[in-house]
Design a protein around this motif. Structure first.
Motif, PDB file in Angstrom:
ATOM      1  N   SER A 299       0.701  -1.137  -0.106  1.00 28.65           N
ATOM      2  CA  SER A 299       0.032   0.133   0.306  1.00 28.65           C
ATOM      3  C   SER A 299       0.839   1.106   0.003  1.00 28.65           C
ATOM      4  N   VAL A 300       0.536   2.115  -1.121  1.00 27.68           N
ATOM      5  CA  VAL A 300       1.358   3.420  -1.114  1.00 27.68           C
ATOM      6  C   VAL A 300       0.409   4.614  -1.069  1.00 27.68           C
ATOM      7  N   LEU A 301       0.833   5.648  -0.294  1.00 26.45           N
ATOM      8  CA  LEU A 301       0.040   6.800  -0.207  1.00 26.45           C
ATOM      9  C   LEU A 301       0.644   7.888  -0.958  1.00 26.45           C
ATOM     10  N   VAL A 302       0.122   8.723  -1.851  1.00 28.21           N
ATOM     11  CA  VAL A 302       0.726   9.898  -2.646  1.00 28.21           C
ATOM     12  C   VAL A 302       0.066  11.297  -2.121  1.00 28.21           C
ATOM     13  N   THR A 303       0.708  12.353  -2.474  1.00 28.60           N
ATOM     14  CA  THR A 303       0.120  13.685  -2.259  1.00 28.60           C
ATOM     15  C   THR A 303      -0.470  14.129  -3.454  1.00 28.60           C
ATOM     16  N   ASP A 304      -1.665  14.913  -3.382  1.00 30.45           N
ATOM     17  CA  ASP A 304      -2.118  15.792  -4.386  1.00 30.45           C
ATOM     18  C   ASP A 304      -1.178  16.175  -5.216  1.00 30.45           C
ATOM     19  N   ALA A 305      -0.048  17.199  -4.647  1.00 29.42           N
ATOM     20  CA  ALA A 305       0.891  17.630  -5.663  1.00 29.42           C
ATOM     21  C   ALA A 305       1.379  16.621  -6.444  1.00 29.42           C
ATOM     22  N   GLU A 306       1.921  15.309  -5.913  1.00 27.16           N
ATOM     23  CA  GLU A 306       2.596  14.248  -6.689  1.00 27.16           C
ATOM     24  C   GLU A 306       1.794  14.004  -7.903  1.00 27.16           C
ATOM     25  N   ILE A 307       0.345  13.689  -7.667  1.00 32.64           N
ATOM     26  CA  ILE A 307      -0.577  13.262  -8.538  1.00 32.64           C
ATOM     27  C   ILE A 307      -0.703  14.313  -9.610  1.00 32.64           C
ATOM     28  N   VAL A 308      -0.658  15.664  -9.243  1.00 30.39           N
ATOM     29  CA  VAL A 308      -0.857  16.719 -10.227  1.00 30.39           C
ATOM     30  C   VAL A 308       0.453  16.638 -11.036  1.00 30.39           C
ATOM     31  N   ARG A 309       1.502  16.539 -10.678  1.00 27.66           N
ATOM     32  CA  ARG A 309       2.859  16.610 -11.292  1.00 27.66           C
ATOM     33  C   ARG A 309       2.898  15.356 -12.263  1.00 27.66           C
ATOM     34  N   ALA A 310       2.400  14.225 -11.637  1.00 33.11           N
ATOM     35  CA  ALA A 310       2.690  13.161 -12.659  1.00 33.11           C
ATOM     36  C   ALA A 310       1.565  13.220 -13.854  1.00 33.11           C
ATOM     37  N   ARG A 311       0.314  13.765 -13.599  1.00 34.82           N
ATOM     38  CA  ARG A 311      -0.458  14.141 -14.750  1.00 34.82           C
ATOM     39  C   ARG A 311       0.061  14.934 -15.873  1.00 34.82           C
ATOM     40  N   GLN A 312       0.705  16.024 -15.122  1.00 36.95           N
ATOM     41  CA  GLN A 312       1.317  16.939 -16.191  1.00 36.95           C
ATOM     42  C   GLN A 312       2.456  16.218 -16.959  1.00 36.95           C
ATOM     43  N   ALA A 313       3.128  15.505 -16.129  1.00 33.19           N
ATOM     44  CA  ALA A 313       4.321  14.766 -17.043  1.00 33.19           C
ATOM     45  C   ALA A 313       3.797  13.827 -18.188  1.00 33.19           C
TER      46      ALA A 313
ATOM     47  N   ALA B   1      -5.789   8.152 -12.656  1.00 34.42           N
ATOM     48  CA  ALA B   1      -4.609   7.355 -13.591  1.00 34.42           C
ATOM     49  C   ALA B   1      -3.379   7.872 -13.138  1.00 34.42           C
ATOM     50  N   ALA B   2      -3.051   9.194 -13.000  1.00 31.51           N
ATOM     51  CA  ALA B   2      -2.074   9.617 -12.551  1.00 31.51           C
ATOM     52  C   ALA B   2      -1.338   9.222 -11.076  1.00 31.51           C
ATOM     53  N   THR B   3      -2.628   9.016 -10.214  1.00 29.97           N
ATOM     54  CA  THR B   3      -2.008   8.500  -9.011  1.00 29.97           C
ATOM     55  C   THR B   3      -1.222   7.113  -9.017  1.00 29.97           C
ATOM     56  N   ALA B   4      -1.355   6.392 -10.046  1.00 33.01           N
ATOM     57  CA  ALA B   4      -0.578   5.101  -9.862  1.00 33.01           C
ATOM     58  C   ALA B   4       0.732   5.441 -10.508  1.00 33.01           C
TER      59      ALA B   4
ATOM     60  N   ALA C 165       3.248   6.982  -7.615  1.00 40.02           N
ATOM     61  CA  ALA C 165       3.820   6.222  -6.679  1.00 40.02           C
ATOM     62  C   ALA C 165       5.181   5.944  -7.135  1.00 40.02           C
ATOM     63  N   VAL C 166       5.556   5.953  -8.391  1.00 36.32           N
ATOM     64  CA  VAL C 166       6.847   5.498  -8.814  1.00 36.32           C
ATOM     65  C   VAL C 166       7.627   6.922  -9.163  1.00 36.32           C
ATOM     66  N   THR C 167       7.063   8.106  -9.143  1.00 37.95           N
ATOM     67  CA  THR C 167       7.800   9.286  -9.366  1.00 37.95           C
ATOM     68  C   THR C 167       7.746  10.425  -8.070  1.00 37.95           C
ATOM     69  N   ALA C 168       7.297   9.677  -7.164  1.00 36.79           N
ATOM     70  CA  ALA C 168       7.021  10.608  -5.902  1.00 36.79           C
ATOM     71  C   ALA C 168       8.430  10.744  -5.271  1.00 36.79           C
ATOM     72  N   ASP C 169       8.660  11.799  -4.343  1.00 32.73           N
ATOM     73  CA  ASP C 169       9.900  12.154  -3.547  1.00 32.73           C
ATOM     74  C   ASP C 169       9.660  11.429  -2.384  1.00 32.73           C
ATOM     75  N   GLY C 170       8.756  10.614  -1.926  1.00 34.11           N
ATOM     76  CA  GLY C 170       8.342  10.250  -0.546  1.00 34.11           C
ATOM     77  C   GLY C 170       9.465   9.000  -0.350  1.00 34.11           C
ATOM     78  N   ASP C 171       9.154   8.560   0.981  1.00 35.76           N
ATOM     79  CA  ASP C 171      10.107   7.457   1.367  1.00 35.76           C
ATOM     80  C   ASP C 171       9.464   6.017   1.109  1.00 35.76           C
ATOM     81  N   PRO C 172      10.224   5.127   0.626  1.00 33.10           N
ATOM     82  CA  PRO C 172       9.414   4.085  -0.050  1.00 33.10           C
ATOM     83  C   PRO C 172       9.134   2.985   1.310  1.00 33.10           C
ATOM     84  N   GLU C 173      10.097   3.091   2.240  1.00 36.46           N
ATOM     85  CA  GLU C 173       9.977   2.246   3.400  1.00 36.46           C
ATOM     86  C   GLU C 173       8.679   2.867   4.251  1.00 36.46           C
ATOM     87  N   ALA C 174       8.211   4.038   4.106  1.00 34.91           N
ATOM     88  CA  ALA C 174       7.282   4.591   4.648  1.00 34.91           C
ATOM     89  C   ALA C 174       5.922   4.513   3.958  1.00 34.91           C
ATOM     90  N   GLY C 175       5.966   3.694   2.844  1.00 33.88           N
ATOM     91  CA  GLY C 175       4.934   3.594   2.137  1.00 33.88           C
ATOM     92  C   GLY C 175       4.384   4.949   1.454  1.00 33.88           C
TER      93      GLY C 175
END
Length: 341
Positions: A265-279, A292-295, A298-308
């Motif tokens: 299970s992975v959580l992402v921020t709205d800012a990361e979703i918007v950035r992925a969609r724009q990319a 669609a950009a939410t998926a 998960a692999v473009t986010a700056d977050g910590d993978p160990e923290a989900g």
């Protein structure tokens, strides 16, 4: 609750064969996504991961929901349980579109309940499919309550956006197609709202020994909260992707899937979703909805993978990221000179 099985997915695949568009996959440019292996360790050059996009946003009605809707209505037609009063469904938009499309193919009426916040593009397309559209409340839960009342009074067959085994099994047929196009697939990444897509994909993926990454907006995390609580619980919904990922509560089918080995299970921020969609628009000219950009986030986010808070593919890992829908306003994407070439 009977857990969804691979047999359910296989039956759905046979039922809808030739009636949905086969998914297209395309590789992500080398180096475009960070990976989790350690670079510079020893003399060996690390093997890069292999990332693919599954372009399910090109499906009939603009999302994977067409698969479940076809399976649901065809199963009822085969069983003789499709009433003259037609079918009804509550939806953030995409499930309603799919239901209306599939109902038209079966020659029955679809009455679709949407929150008043549903994007105008989805309302207009529903009307074009011949559906009767009813806007109720500000959240999916309110539209669902109105839909249930309508089904009880009218005799219409009640479908569901995600909480039905026929709907989830239909969605799971997507994984069957992806793995045939990407031999040796290790991992599939999907966005989660109520959990229909996740439950179906996870059931098929588990059968084939493929890992599943379930991605949610941090402020619309029905599955993540259910995993923590050990049972489905209501969560607040406040995300840029809420029109598609706005379920307050995940299904028991999805929670069962989330408890299996090989699921993250992975959580992402709205800012990361918007950035992925724009990319996706900048580099591929793909106009997708925020779900669609939410998926991808998960692999473009700056977050910590160990923290989900992100997913980093490992060395040599083959990953498919599902772009689940395209029912969006392209005008919300920023045009940048020179991009997309």
């Amino acid at each position: 609750m009977q857990p969804l099985t691979y047999g359910d997915v296989k039956a759905a695949a046979e039922r809808i064969a030739g009636r949905v568009r086969p998914v297209t996959v395309t590789p992500v440019d080398s180096g475009a996504i960070r990976t989790g292996y350690r670079e510079g360790s020893g003399d060996r050059e690390p093997e890069p991961s292999e990332i693919w996009l599954a372009l399910e946003q090109m499906q009939h009605t603009g999302s994977f929901k067409a698969r479940g809707a076809q399976n649901f209505l065809r199963a009822h037609r085969e069983a003789g349980t499709l009433p003259d009063a037609g079918v009804t469904i509550a939806s953030g938009g995409n499930a309603g579109l799919a239901c209306a499309w599939a109902a038209r193919l079966q020659g029955v009426t679809a009455t679709v309940f949407l929150p008043e916040t549903a994007p105008e593009v989805k309302v207009a397309r529903l009307s074009a499919y011949g559906a009767e559209v009813r806007l109720v409340g500000s959240e999916y839960a309110e539209a669902l309550a109105a839909c249930e009342e309508f089904a009880a009074s009218s005799g219409a067959l009640a479908s569901h956006a995600y909480d039905h085994p026929l709907i989830a099994a239909g969605a799971g047929t997507l994984l069957e197609e992806i793995r045939l196009r990407i031999p040796g697939l290790d991992t599939v990444v999907v966005a989660v709202g109520g959990g229909g897509l996740f439950a179906g994909v996870e059931a098929a993926a588990r059968h084939h020994g493929i890992r599943t990454v379930a991605v949610e907006p941090e402020n619309s995390r029905a599955l993540n909260a259910a995993i923590e609580a050990g049972r489905p619980v209501d969560v607040p919904v406040d995300s840029v992707a809420a029109d598609s990922l706005g379920a307050r509560r995940v299904t028991l089918m999805a929670l069962y899937g989330a408890r299996q080995d090989g699921v993250r299970s992975v959580l992402v921020t709205d800012a990361e979703i918007v950035r992925a969609r724009q990319a996706l628009w900048d580099h591929r000219r793909l106009a997708v909805e925020h779900a669609a950009a939410t998926a991808l986030a998960a692999v473009t986010a700056d977050g910590d993978p160990e923290a989900g808070r992100a997913y980093r593919p490992g060395e040599g890992e083959k990953v498919a990221i599902v772009l689940c829908g395209a029912n969006t306003d392209p005008g919300s994407l920023i045009a940048r000179p020179g991009d997309g070439g």
